[in-house]
Design an enzyme around this catalytic site. Structure first.
Site, PDB file in Angstrom:
ATOM      1  N   GLY A  14      24.400  75.381 -24.602  1.00 48.50           N
ATOM      2  CA  GLY A  14      25.751  74.888 -24.414  1.00 48.50           C
ATOM      3  C   GLY A  14      25.824  73.381 -24.186  1.00 48.50           C
ATOM      4  O   GLY A  14      26.909  72.830 -24.056  1.00 48.50           O
ATOM      5  N   CYS A  15      24.688  72.726 -24.166  1.00 50.84           N
ATOM      6  CA  CYS A  15      24.614  71.284 -23.892  1.00 50.84           C
ATOM      7  C   CYS A  15      24.301  70.519 -25.170  1.00 50.84           C
ATOM      8  O   CYS A  15      23.284  70.781 -25.826  1.00 50.84           O
ATOM      9  CB  CYS A  15      23.534  71.020 -22.844  1.00 50.84           C
ATOM     10  N   GLY A  16      25.151  69.567 -25.533  1.00 51.50           N
ATOM     11  CA  GLY A  16      24.943  68.778 -26.741  1.00 51.50           C
ATOM     12  C   GLY A  16      23.649  67.984 -26.713  1.00 51.50           C
ATOM     13  O   GLY A  16      22.937  67.918 -27.717  1.00 51.50           O
TER      14      GLY A  16
END
Length: 113
Positions: free
Chosen positions: A10-12
């Site tokens: 979920g983290c770019g």
């Protein structure tokens, strides 16, 4: 080259770091640390090998770390909190045969490829 990434899909920044590893042809082991958190001993080793303290590996944004006084706590307290609540672990951590980096920004991974 083998690499392990403690990853949050979920983290770019984590996704971009993984993409850099894959583009470099690394044989990547992906550990979704929110589902499978590292042990306190493993975290201590990762931070030691990265040349940072557990407090420097603490995720402040979107957590209650500051309200709980964790940035000023001793290593054992910080590590125990991270194991109990893996969202407190800043990401992504990458380990290769050339070292460990907390890849914020993502380009830090290039130092250990």
């Amino acid at each position: 080259m083998k690499a392990t990434i403690w990853h949050n899909p979920g983290c770019g920044t984590s996704r971009n770091t993984l993409a850099l590893l894959e583009a470099a042809g690394a044989d990547v082991t992906v550990i979704e640390y929110l589902k499978t958190p590292p042990t306190a001993d493993k975290l201590a080793q990762l931070y030691r090998d990265a040349g940072i303290t557990p407090q420097q590996g603490l995720r402040l944004r979107g957590t209650e770390a500051e309200a709980r006084g964790l940035p000023g706590a001793d290593d054992a307290t910080v590590l125990a909190a991270m194991v109990a609540e893996p969202k407190l672990i800043e990401r992504p951590l990458v380990e290769t045969g050339r070292g460990v980096r907390l890849c914020r920004p993502k380009d830090l991974v290039l130092e250990i490829l």
